[in-house]
Motif scaffolding. Structure first.
Motif, PDB file in Angstrom:
ATOM      1  N   LEU A 104       0.837  -1.195   0.000  1.00 47.27           N
ATOM      2  CA  LEU A 104       0.000   0.000   0.000  1.00 47.27           C
ATOM      3  C   LEU A 104       0.874   1.248   0.000  1.00 47.27           C
ATOM      4  N   GLY A 105       0.430   2.254  -0.725  1.00 53.82           N
ATOM      5  CA  GLY A 105       1.067   3.554  -0.618  1.00 53.82           C
ATOM      6  C   GLY A 105       0.672   4.210   0.693  1.00 53.82           C
ATOM      7  N   GLU A 106       1.361   5.269   1.055  1.00 54.82           N
ATOM      8  CA  GLU A 106       1.101   5.901   2.354  1.00 54.82           C
ATOM      9  C   GLU A 106      -0.320   6.436   2.450  1.00 54.82           C
ATOM     10  N   GLU A 107      -0.823   7.039   1.386  1.00 52.75           N
ATOM     11  CA  GLU A 107      -2.172   7.609   1.429  1.00 52.75           C
ATOM     12  C   GLU A 107      -3.220   6.528   1.662  1.00 52.75           C
ATOM     13  N   LEU A 108      -3.122   5.420   0.918  1.00 48.45           N
ATOM     14  CA  LEU A 108      -4.093   4.339   1.085  1.00 48.45           C
ATOM     15  C   LEU A 108      -3.937   3.674   2.448  1.00 48.45           C
ATOM     16  N   ALA A 109      -2.699   3.481   2.892  1.00 49.26           N
ATOM     17  CA  ALA A 109      -2.477   2.872   4.206  1.00 49.26           C
ATOM     18  C   ALA A 109      -3.083   3.731   5.313  1.00 49.26           C
ATOM     19  N   LEU A 113      -6.148   2.398   7.793  1.00 50.20           N
ATOM     20  CA  LEU A 113      -6.007   2.350   9.246  1.00 50.20           C
ATOM     21  C   LEU A 113      -6.952   3.327   9.935  1.00 50.20           C
ATOM     22  N   ASP A 114      -7.211   4.460   9.304  1.00 42.65           N
ATOM     23  CA  ASP A 114      -8.187   5.400   9.856  1.00 42.65           C
ATOM     24  C   ASP A 114      -9.584   4.786   9.837  1.00 42.65           C
ATOM     25  N   THR A 115      -9.902   4.057   8.769  1.00 39.56           N
ATOM     26  CA  THR A 115     -11.196   3.374   8.682  1.00 39.56           C
ATOM     27  C   THR A 115     -11.327   2.331   9.788  1.00 39.56           C
ATOM     28  N   ILE A 116     -10.266   1.563  10.005  1.00 37.04           N
ATOM     29  CA  ILE A 116     -10.284   0.548  11.063  1.00 37.04           C
ATOM     30  C   ILE A 116     -10.445   1.203  12.431  1.00 37.04           C
ATOM     31  N   LEU A 117      -9.753   2.317  12.646  1.00 37.18           N
ATOM     32  CA  LEU A 117      -9.851   3.019  13.929  1.00 37.18           C
ATOM     33  C   LEU A 117     -11.265   3.536  14.162  1.00 37.18           C
ATOM     34  N   ARG A 118     -11.849   4.172  13.149  1.00 36.47           N
ATOM     35  CA  ARG A 118     -13.200   4.725  13.313  1.00 36.47           C
ATOM     36  C   ARG A 118     -14.238   3.620  13.476  1.00 36.47           C
ATOM     37  N   LEU A 124     -18.287   4.189  12.503  1.00 31.64           N
ATOM     38  CA  LEU A 124     -18.789   3.718  11.210  1.00 31.64           C
ATOM     39  C   LEU A 124     -19.998   2.822  11.438  1.00 31.64           C
ATOM     40  N   LYS A 125     -21.169   3.385  11.330  1.00 32.19           N
ATOM     41  CA  LYS A 125     -22.388   2.613  11.566  1.00 32.19           C
ATOM     42  C   LYS A 125     -22.863   1.894  10.304  1.00 32.19           C
ATOM     43  N   ASP A 126     -22.693   2.538   9.150  1.00 34.20           N
ATOM     44  CA  ASP A 126     -23.241   1.982   7.912  1.00 34.20           C
ATOM     45  C   ASP A 126     -22.384   0.865   7.332  1.00 34.20           C
ATOM     46  N   GLU A 127     -21.067   0.977   7.446  1.00 39.43           N
ATOM     47  CA  GLU A 127     -20.174  -0.003   6.821  1.00 39.43           C
ATOM     48  C   GLU A 127     -19.003  -0.309   7.750  1.00 39.43           C
ATOM     49  N   PRO A 128     -19.273  -0.945   8.895  1.00 42.98           N
ATOM     50  CA  PRO A 128     -18.179  -1.245   9.826  1.00 42.98           C
ATOM     51  C   PRO A 128     -17.253  -2.320   9.267  1.00 42.98           C
ATOM     52  N   VAL A 129     -16.050  -2.353   9.795  1.00 43.67           N
ATOM     53  CA  VAL A 129     -15.082  -3.384   9.416  1.00 43.67           C
ATOM     54  C   VAL A 129     -15.382  -4.622  10.256  1.00 43.67           C
ATOM     55  N   SER A 130     -15.602  -5.750   9.604  1.00 45.92           N
ATOM     56  CA  SER A 130     -15.968  -6.967  10.324  1.00 45.92           C
ATOM     57  C   SER A 130     -14.754  -7.580  11.017  1.00 45.92           C
ATOM     58  N   SER A 131     -15.030  -8.461  11.964  1.00 49.86           N
ATOM     59  CA  SER A 131     -13.944  -9.170  12.647  1.00 49.86           C
ATOM     60  C   SER A 131     -13.133 -10.002  11.661  1.00 49.86           C
ATOM     61  N   ALA A 132     -13.822 -10.626  10.698  1.00 50.53           N
ATOM     62  CA  ALA A 132     -13.115 -11.438   9.705  1.00 50.53           C
ATOM     63  C   ALA A 132     -12.190 -10.575   8.858  1.00 50.53           C
ATOM     64  N   ARG A 159       4.833   1.684   6.802  1.00 52.80           N
ATOM     65  CA  ARG A 159       5.514   1.815   8.092  1.00 52.80           C
ATOM     66  C   ARG A 159       5.142   3.133   8.774  1.00 52.80           C
ATOM     67  N   ARG A 160       5.133   4.204   7.999  1.00 53.13           N
ATOM     68  CA  ARG A 160       4.799   5.507   8.588  1.00 53.13           C
ATOM     69  C   ARG A 160       3.348   5.531   9.063  1.00 53.13           C
ATOM     70  N   ALA A 161       2.463   4.976   8.255  1.00 48.75           N
ATOM     71  CA  ALA A 161       1.047   4.960   8.635  1.00 48.75           C
ATOM     72  C   ALA A 161       0.827   4.130   9.900  1.00 48.75           C
ATOM     73  N   MET A 162       1.472   2.968   9.973  1.00 46.21           N
ATOM     74  CA  MET A 162       1.285   2.106  11.142  1.00 46.21           C
ATOM     75  C   MET A 162       1.883   2.743  12.391  1.00 46.21           C
ATOM     76  N   SER A 163       3.025   3.397  12.255  1.00 47.84           N
ATOM     77  CA  SER A 163       3.636   4.044  13.426  1.00 47.84           C
ATOM     78  C   SER A 163       2.752   5.167  13.957  1.00 47.84           C
ATOM     79  N   LEU A 164       1.956   5.768  13.077  1.00 47.60           N
ATOM     80  CA  LEU A 164       1.059   6.838  13.498  1.00 47.60           C
ATOM     81  C   LEU A 164      -0.217   6.292  14.132  1.00 47.60           C
ATOM     82  N   PHE A 165      -0.782   5.235  13.555  1.00 50.25           N
ATOM     83  CA  PHE A 165      -2.098   4.761  13.995  1.00 50.25           C
ATOM     84  C   PHE A 165      -2.045   3.668  15.058  1.00 50.25           C
ATOM     85  N   TRP A 166      -1.001   2.842  15.073  1.00 49.13           N
ATOM     86  CA  TRP A 166      -1.019   1.714  15.996  1.00 49.13           C
ATOM     87  C   TRP A 166      -1.106   2.124  17.466  1.00 49.13           C
ATOM     88  N   PRO A 167      -0.422   3.178  17.925  1.00 47.15           N
ATOM     89  CA  PRO A 167      -0.575   3.570  19.332  1.00 47.15           C
ATOM     90  C   PRO A 167      -2.018   3.860  19.720  1.00 47.15           C
TER      91      PRO A 167
END
Length: 281
Positions: A104-109, A113-118, A124-132, A159-167
């Motif tokens: 993934l490029g940085e923008e897509l990454a 990760l922002d989608t997963i966080l929200r 995200l009520k309409d289209e949540p990320v499933s456990s699977a 790497r940059r995206a994960m270092s920002l979002f994982w914490p």
């Protein structure tokens, strides 16, 4: 006996000459392409042929979907929620083989990760990320980090995206997903301490976690291990059935991880035996 191959060809000067003789035009069915008599294809004819073939192909697919909904790409049971589109796009890029993966490029990454966080925080009520989806996506990322060739490992943008979002993600993701994302505590640094201590809940999940550790490290299993894991989760529950015996995230990570590692003959044998036992074959 006179051979047919030795008979003389008709002369161009005889009364029965083939020269200038024109066969009567055959009736043309609706939608058919009219080809010129010189045998050469005109651009308009190609376009017409393409349009007719597309129309015919669509009709065949529609008929097949009507008879057997499983053949239709758009068919989904009404009660089954749709996967999150953003994460699904990322899965198509990273949950594949050692040479096929497209980092993934940085923008897509960042967007993924922002989608997963929200989704994890309930925004995200309409289209949540499933456990699977969480299990499959993070399994793909972990296997890439652990054992894929350099060209298909994490990109600098990832790497940059994960270092920002994982914490932030580490505070909202369930324990099984944090385990999948860093099973040995070697990927996320100080924020990856859940993985080494995680054992799962119940006998079936503990067995699955043990097998999954090997898969996430790029390893392979014997067919007996595959059989044991699958016997715990088969039959796969249908809609309205009771809760599965293991986490959907763990099961998805196991299945996609096996595919990414390219199952051995022994592992495929385990799948075949498990499904044969389940289906009574």
């Amino acid at each position: 006996m006179n051979s047919l191959l030795l008979r003389p060809l008709p002369s161009a000067t005889t009364s029965g000459s083939l020269v200038g003789r024109v066969s009567p035009a055959a009736p043309r069915r609706p939608g058919a392409v009219a080809w010129p008599r010189d045998g050469r294809c005109r651009r308009g004819g190609v376009a017409a042929a393409g349009a007719w073939m597309e129309e015919a192909g669509t009709a065949v697919l529609e008929e097949a979907a009507r008879r057997n909904p499983a053949l239709s790409e758009t068919y989904r049971p009404a009660g089954l929620p749709r996967p999150n589109g953003t994460v699904l796009e990322a899965q198509g890029r990273v949950c594949t083989g050692p040479e096929q993966t497209r980092p993934l490029g940085e923008e897509l990454a960042m967007r993924v990760l922002d989608t997963i966080l929200r989704s994890a925080t309930g925004e995200l009520k309409d289209e949540p990320v499933s456990s699977a989806q969480l299990g499959a996506f993070f399994a793909g990322m972990t296997i890439r980090a652990n054992c894929f060739p350099e060209a298909t490992q994490w990109s600098e943008g990832e790497r940059r995206a994960m270092s920002l979002f994982w914490p932030r993600l580490v505070h909202v993701l369930p324990p099984e997903v944090k385990f999948i994302a860093d099973p040995e505590g070697t990927i996320m640094g100080a924020n990856g301490l859940t993985g080494p201590r995680y054992i799962g809940q119940g006998t079936a999940e503990m067995r699955l976690v043990g097998a999954l550790r090997e898969v996430l490290a790029g390893g392979h299993l014997g067919y007996e291990e595959i059989q044991c894991v699958l016997k715990d989760v088969l039959p796969f529950g249908s809609m309205g059935a009771s809760s599965p015996s293991v986490s959907e995230a763990l099961l998805a990570a196991f299945l996609i991880g096996q595919r990414m590692n390219r199952e051995t003959d022994r592992e495929l044998k385990g799948y075949c035996l498990a499904f044969d036992d389940e289906l009574g074959s």
